[in-house]
Design a protein around this motif. Structure first.
Motif, PDB file in Angstrom:
ATOM      1  N   LEU A 134       0.829  -1.207   0.000  1.00  0.00           N
ATOM      2  CA  LEU A 134       0.000   0.000   0.000  1.00  0.00           C
ATOM      3  C   LEU A 134       0.864   1.258   0.000  1.00  0.00           C
ATOM      4  O   LEU A 134       0.507   2.269  -0.613  1.00  0.00           O
ATOM      5  N   ASP A 135       2.007   1.212   0.674  1.00  0.00           N
ATOM      6  CA  ASP A 135       2.916   2.350   0.698  1.00  0.00           C
ATOM      7  C   ASP A 135       3.379   2.721  -0.703  1.00  0.00           C
ATOM      8  O   ASP A 135       3.657   3.888  -0.990  1.00  0.00           O
ATOM      9  N   LEU A 136       3.432   1.727  -1.581  1.00  0.00           N
ATOM     10  CA  LEU A 136       3.867   1.945  -2.957  1.00  0.00           C
ATOM     11  C   LEU A 136       2.725   2.239  -3.922  1.00  0.00           C
ATOM     12  O   LEU A 136       2.965   2.715  -5.031  1.00  0.00           O
ATOM     13  N   THR A 137       1.489   1.963  -3.519  1.00  0.00           N
ATOM     14  CA  THR A 137       0.379   2.022  -4.474  1.00  0.00           C
ATOM     15  C   THR A 137      -0.762   2.966  -4.089  1.00  0.00           C
ATOM     16  O   THR A 137      -1.606   3.272  -4.931  1.00  0.00           O
ATOM     17  N   VAL A 138      -0.806   3.431  -2.857  1.00  0.00           N
ATOM     18  CA  VAL A 138      -1.838   4.398  -2.462  1.00  0.00           C
ATOM     19  C   VAL A 138      -1.503   5.748  -3.072  1.00  0.00           C
ATOM     20  O   VAL A 138      -0.356   6.209  -3.003  1.00  0.00           O
ATOM     21  N   LYS A 139      -2.486   6.399  -3.670  1.00  0.00           N
ATOM     22  CA  LYS A 139      -2.253   7.665  -4.366  1.00  0.00           C
ATOM     23  C   LYS A 139      -2.881   8.843  -3.614  1.00  0.00           C
ATOM     24  O   LYS A 139      -3.697   9.600  -4.148  1.00  0.00           O
ATOM     25  N   HIS A 190       5.347   2.934  13.190  1.00  0.00           N
ATOM     26  CA  HIS A 190       6.435   2.487  12.324  1.00  0.00           C
ATOM     27  C   HIS A 190       6.111   2.821  10.868  1.00  0.00           C
ATOM     28  O   HIS A 190       4.939   2.939  10.491  1.00  0.00           O
ATOM     29  N   SER A 191       7.151   2.924  10.050  1.00  0.00           N
ATOM     30  CA  SER A 191       6.931   3.085   8.617  1.00  0.00           C
ATOM     31  C   SER A 191       6.710   1.721   7.989  1.00  0.00           C
ATOM     32  O   SER A 191       7.311   0.716   8.401  1.00  0.00           O
ATOM     33  N   ALA A 192       5.848   1.674   6.991  1.00  0.00           N
ATOM     34  CA  ALA A 192       5.536   0.407   6.326  1.00  0.00           C
ATOM     35  C   ALA A 192       6.776  -0.198   5.685  1.00  0.00           C
ATOM     36  O   ALA A 192       6.934  -1.425   5.662  1.00  0.00           O
ATOM     37  N   ARG A 193       7.660   0.627   5.160  1.00  0.00           N
ATOM     38  CA  ARG A 193       8.830   0.111   4.450  1.00  0.00           C
ATOM     39  C   ARG A 193       9.769  -0.667   5.355  1.00  0.00           C
ATOM     40  O   ARG A 193      10.337  -1.686   4.962  1.00  0.00           O
TER      41      ARG A 193
END
Length: 361
Positions: A134-139, A190-193
């Motif tokens: 989601l961190d990479l695909t949420v706009k 925390h960060s998702a990454r």
């Protein structure tokens, strides 16, 4: 008024006016609360056990989102909450198709002006993977918080209710805007990454050991102390809105006496990419290196990662990546490298471009 109406009627009118003003102030206060949608996917946070002391061996994904919300009435003090049951599964059953469905739903909701933030309840086994996808695909820069629990709601020491409360509080906060997809458990942010599940069963399982957590939730307030420098959400190049599937990417694990059987089987099964979770700094055993080179010559993209769990995977360190045309995973775990490679392959098969993505996201 008192000269024309009986005193009792005057007092009644005054009471009604006061009540109307009070209700109006309550309505105004409620209207100022952020609108947060909870998307439920199942997991331990929606699980139940045989007794109040059952903290392992319980059944996940048995409780619906409405019941989860009702169990935490304090949510109404921090946000106007709506719930939606997207899936009802244990998170080990999460698939690429589930991720695509979830990402599309999150983007649809965040595009609406009456949605200020999203909370996703999730099983902890693959929570870090869903969060990074989601961190990479949420706009959107609106807050998205992924939350779970290490103990079912029926346990004496259930952590789900407070985790859910904190997640909604965080998703409703201005402080979380633009921070990327966040993971909130055990009063920590925390960060998702970078976050990983580090323990099989204890409530403090989710940690970011080397790079560090982003902050804490204390006294019903989020406190941020750092932010991720890697691009995320609205700043990524990945668009899943029209994708029905993702390229097949698999993971091969390194260990003493490893052979090429598993790798060759995955390539034969149609893998477009392979993450090699090697020992140490991504070292390649001679038996596997030959098979990886052959797979690359067939067009399979190879990413060298490490099974260690911490540290930078050095490009051209334990293997000559330039010569072999391999990609280095940087600090991503094998499971997160798989996610980035799947999305990268929807854009390009050029290894130099993919390597740059690993340094960007």
């Amino acid at each position: 008024m008192s000269h024309n109406l009986p005193d009792r009627l005057v007092r009644t009118v005054q009471t009604l006016l006061a009540c109307t003003m009070l209700l109006g102030s309550y309505a105004g206060a409620a209207e100022k609360l952020a609108h947060v949608t909870i998307l439920a996917t199942g997991g331990t946070i929606a699980g139940s056990g045989a007794s109040s002391t059952t903290t392992v061996g319980y059944t996940a994904a048995t409780v619906g989102v409405d019941t989860l919300i009702k169990a935490v009435p304090e949510l109404s003090k921090v946000a106007q909450v709506k719930g939606e049951q997207v899936f009802q599964i244990a998170s080990e059953n999460m698939t690429n198709e589930h991720w695509l469905t979830l990402a599309k739903r999150v983007n649809t909701l965040l595009a609406q002006p009456d949605v200020d933030g999203i909370v996703i309840t999730h099983g902890t086994d693959t929570l870090e993977e869903t969060a990074y996808f989601l961190d990479l695909t949420v706009k959107s820069r609106k807050p998205v918080v992924v939350v779970g629990a290490m103990r079912p709601g029926t346990a004496l020491s259930a952590d789900g209710p407070i985790n859910l409360y904190n997640a909604v509080l965080l998703a409703a906060s201005k402080e979380a805007v633009g921070k990327g997809v966040l993971v909130a458990l055990n009063d920590q942010i925390h960060s998702a990454r970078d976050v990983s599940k580090t323990n099989t069963s204890t409530p403090d399982s989710f940690k970011t050991p080397e790079l560090g957590l982003l902050g804490y939730i204390q006294g019903s307030k989020p406190y941020f102390y750092r932010a991720s420098t890697r691009k995320h959400t609205a700043d990524t190049e990945f668009d899943v809105s029209r994708l029905a599937s993702l390229p097949q990417v698999d993971i091969v694990y390194g260990y003493a006496n490893v052979g090429p059987v598993a790798l060759n089987a995955l390539v034969a099964a149609g893998a477009k990419g392979i993450i090699h979770a090697g020992v140490g700094d991504g070292s390649l055993a001679a038996t596997v290196k030959t098979a990886l080179v052959a797979a690359r010559k067939q067009g399979v993209v190879i990413v060298r990662a490490s099974r260690v769990g911490q540290g930078i995977l050095a490009r051209n360190g334990e293997a000559n990546d330039d010569e072999l045309d391999f990609v280095a995973a940087d600090t991503l775990s094998a499971q997160k490298a798989r996610i980035l490679l799947m999305l990268a392959l929807t854009r390009t098969s050029d290894t130099k471009a993919i390597q740059q993505m690993f340094y960007t996201y």
